[in-house]
Write a protein that holds these residues in place. Structure first.
Motif, PDB file in Angstrom:
ATOM      1  N   MET A 191       0.824  -1.206   0.000  1.00 23.47           N
ATOM      2  CA  MET A 191       0.000   0.000   0.000  1.00 23.47           C
ATOM      3  C   MET A 191       0.863   1.262   0.000  1.00 23.47           C
ATOM      4  O   MET A 191       0.624   2.200  -0.742  1.00 23.47           O
ATOM      5  N   ILE A 192       1.897   1.285   0.854  1.00 21.92           N
ATOM      6  CA  ILE A 192       2.785   2.451   0.916  1.00 21.92           C
ATOM      7  C   ILE A 192       3.534   2.612  -0.398  1.00 21.92           C
ATOM      8  O   ILE A 192       3.675   3.719  -0.923  1.00 21.92           O
ATOM      9  N   ARG A 193       4.006   1.479  -0.940  1.00 22.83           N
ATOM     10  CA  ARG A 193       4.730   1.527  -2.210  1.00 22.83           C
ATOM     11  C   ARG A 193       3.832   2.054  -3.323  1.00 22.83           C
ATOM     12  O   ARG A 193       4.251   2.839  -4.172  1.00 22.83           O
ATOM     13  N   GLY A 194       2.549   1.624  -3.307  1.00 23.01           N
ATOM     14  CA  GLY A 194       1.605   2.082  -4.320  1.00 23.01           C
ATOM     15  C   GLY A 194       1.349   3.576  -4.219  1.00 23.01           C
ATOM     16  O   GLY A 194       1.214   4.264  -5.238  1.00 23.01           O
ATOM     17  N   PHE A 195       1.294   4.094  -2.979  1.00 27.17           N
ATOM     18  CA  PHE A 195       1.053   5.522  -2.795  1.00 27.17           C
ATOM     19  C   PHE A 195       2.259   6.337  -3.254  1.00 27.17           C
ATOM     20  O   PHE A 195       2.100   7.402  -3.852  1.00 27.17           O
ATOM     21  N   ILE A 196       3.453   5.833  -2.988  1.00 25.25           N
ATOM     22  CA  ILE A 196       4.666   6.515  -3.445  1.00 25.25           C
ATOM     23  C   ILE A 196       4.687   6.570  -4.975  1.00 25.25           C
ATOM     24  O   ILE A 196       5.030   7.597  -5.577  1.00 25.25           O
ATOM     25  N   GLN A 197       4.293   5.453  -5.609  1.00 20.28           N
ATOM     26  CA  GLN A 197       4.221   5.408  -7.060  1.00 20.28           C
ATOM     27  C   GLN A 197       3.179   6.395  -7.581  1.00 20.28           C
ATOM     28  O   GLN A 197       3.390   7.066  -8.596  1.00 20.28           O
ATOM     29  N   PHE A 198       2.062   6.497  -6.872  1.00 26.69           N
ATOM     30  CA  PHE A 198       1.015   7.442  -7.235  1.00 26.69           C
ATOM     31  C   PHE A 198       1.559   8.875  -7.204  1.00 26.69           C
ATOM     32  O   PHE A 198       1.308   9.664  -8.120  1.00 26.69           O
ATOM     33  N   CYS A 199       2.312   9.205  -6.166  1.00 28.23           N
ATOM     34  CA  CYS A 199       2.895  10.549  -6.042  1.00 28.23           C
ATOM     35  C   CYS A 199       3.880  10.825  -7.172  1.00 28.23           C
ATOM     36  O   CYS A 199       3.921  11.936  -7.726  1.00 28.23           O
ATOM     37  N   LYS A 200       4.673   9.814  -7.529  1.00 29.47           N
ATOM     38  CA  LYS A 200       5.629   9.976  -8.631  1.00 29.47           C
ATOM     39  C   LYS A 200       4.905  10.247  -9.949  1.00 29.47           C
ATOM     40  O   LYS A 200       5.327  11.098 -10.745  1.00 29.47           O
ATOM     41  N   GLU A 201       3.809   9.535 -10.170  1.00 29.33           N
ATOM     42  CA  GLU A 201       3.054   9.718 -11.409  1.00 29.33           C
ATOM     43  C   GLU A 201       2.347  11.069 -11.439  1.00 29.33           C
ATOM     44  O   GLU A 201       2.171  11.654 -12.515  1.00 29.33           O
ATOM     45  N   LEU A 202       1.952  11.557 -10.257  1.00 28.17           N
ATOM     46  CA  LEU A 202       1.372  12.901 -10.197  1.00 28.17           C
ATOM     47  C   LEU A 202       2.390  13.935 -10.661  1.00 28.17           C
ATOM     48  O   LEU A 202       2.056  14.875 -11.393  1.00 28.17           O
ATOM     49  N   ILE A 203       3.623  13.770 -10.219  1.00 26.51           N
ATOM     50  CA  ILE A 203       4.688  14.697 -10.611  1.00 26.51           C
ATOM     51  C   ILE A 203       4.949  14.590 -12.111  1.00 26.51           C
ATOM     52  O   ILE A 203       5.110  15.609 -12.810  1.00 26.51           O
ATOM     53  N   GLN A 204       4.979  13.384 -12.624  1.00 25.75           N
ATOM     54  CA  GLN A 204       5.205  13.172 -14.056  1.00 25.75           C
ATOM     55  C   GLN A 204       4.084  13.774 -14.907  1.00 25.75           C
ATOM     56  O   GLN A 204       4.333  14.334 -15.969  1.00 25.75           O
ATOM     57  N   ASP A 205       2.845  13.656 -14.416  1.00 22.26           N
ATOM     58  CA  ASP A 205       1.688  14.127 -15.179  1.00 22.26           C
ATOM     59  C   ASP A 205       1.203  15.496 -14.703  1.00 22.26           C
ATOM     60  O   ASP A 205       0.043  15.867 -14.934  1.00 22.26           O
ATOM     61  N   ARG A 206       2.055  16.243 -14.022  1.00 22.24           N
ATOM     62  CA  ARG A 206       1.638  17.494 -13.405  1.00 22.24           C
ATOM     63  C   ARG A 206       1.068  18.497 -14.417  1.00 22.24           C
ATOM     64  O   ARG A 206       0.112  19.229 -14.106  1.00 22.24           O
ATOM     65  N   LYS A 207       1.619  18.525 -15.632  1.00 21.40           N
ATOM     66  CA  LYS A 207       1.115  19.478 -16.631  1.00 21.40           C
ATOM     67  C   LYS A 207      -0.312  19.120 -17.050  1.00 21.40           C
ATOM     68  O   LYS A 207      -1.182  19.992 -17.147  1.00 21.40           O
ATOM     69  N   VAL A 208      -0.555  17.832 -17.276  1.00 18.21           N
ATOM     70  CA  VAL A 208      -1.899  17.386 -17.656  1.00 18.21           C
ATOM     71  C   VAL A 208      -2.890  17.674 -16.534  1.00 18.21           C
ATOM     72  O   VAL A 208      -4.004  18.177 -16.778  1.00 18.21           O
TER      73      VAL A 208
END
Length: 267
Positions: free
Chosen positions: A1-18
């Protein structure tokens, strides 16, 4: 669960413009068909503040709270609550609002509540500036305690993300969820110490009121601007809030992930 949330945060940063573009378009879309456009986003809170100022400051001649004019004591807590209710209601309906993205397998649907929170943040950031202006009119200049607004904003976002995941997922299966949210918001306005000082109530009432996580945030906003108190001066309240917010965030992520495969079929 923690790993999934960290991945979610990383993807938010990657998709920040969208995400930012979606939030900007979402903000504009709310008022597209109105004559005044986005002005309405600022008109309602300003009108409520003006009316309450007139009623309590001019009409009832409310006495200052801790030697602080009532309007200065009230505005920070009210504007934090206004941000919460706006983002909460919008976040709960985000799946149906963006049904076309839900069916797009390349888009991370769990980011939709973030879009709504960011959209509501545009107005909130404006009103944070408005708080400084009102305080300056009354002769209260900015001080070091004001930087805590960043901390309490983060608290709000974490709380909103967890509850939005839960409610948006459930709202797909029952529209009654949105009506329940309106009821909770109406009751919450009076149950949260926005217009009254909880210290004047019996101890048992104060304990009950503090169970509400918005007590911590609304009181924190108030202390940021007129209380001159650091958040770590309330260690038990801070610990309770983060335990509650973290548990809700984990529960929200679980519920959303569990129900996500059925979204497309229900829309």
């Amino acid at each position: 669960m923690i790993r999934g949330f960290i991945q979610f945060c990383k993807e938010l940063i990657q998709d920040r413009k969208v995400i930012f573009d979606l939030a900007k378009n979402d903000f504009k879309a709310k008022y597209t068909n109105s004559l005044l456009g986005v002005v309405w986003a600022f008109m309602l809170p300003l009108t409520i503040i003006l009316v309450l100022w007139f009623v309590f400051q001019v009409g009832f001649k409310s006495t200052p709270v801790d030697n602080i004019p009532f309007v200065l004591w009230y505005i920070p807590a009210f504007l934090s609550w206004n941000f919460f209710t706006d983002a909460f209601g919008a976040g709960a309906g985000c799946i149906s609002d963006y049904s076309y993205l839900v069916k797009n397998m390349q888009f991370r649907v769990s980011a939709l509540p973030v879009v709504k929170i960011l959209s509501s943040s545009f107005v909130h950031l404006f009103f944070i500036g408005f708080i400084f202006v009102i305080y300056a009119v009354y002769g209260w200049m900015p001080n070091i305690y004001n930087i805590q607004v960043v901390y309490y904003y983060i608290c709000m976002v974490v709380l909103l993300l967890g509850v939005s995941w839960i409610m948006s997922a459930l709202a797909v299966f029952s529209r009654d969820i949105l009506n329940i949210i309106q009821l909770v918001v109406q009751v919450g306005f009076w149950a949260t110490p926005l217009m009254w000082d909880p210290r004047s109530m019996p101890h048992i009432v104060q304990m009950v009121v503090k169970i509400n996580p918005m007590y911590y945030i609304c009181t924190g906003y108030r202390e940021t601007f007129c209380g001159q108190t650091w958040f770590w001066k309330h260690p038990m309240l801070t610990l309770y809030f983060w335990i509650f917010a973290t548990a809700q965030l984990i529960l929200g992520a679980y519920v959303f992930h569990k129900l996500r495969p059925q979204f497309a079929d229900m829309l």
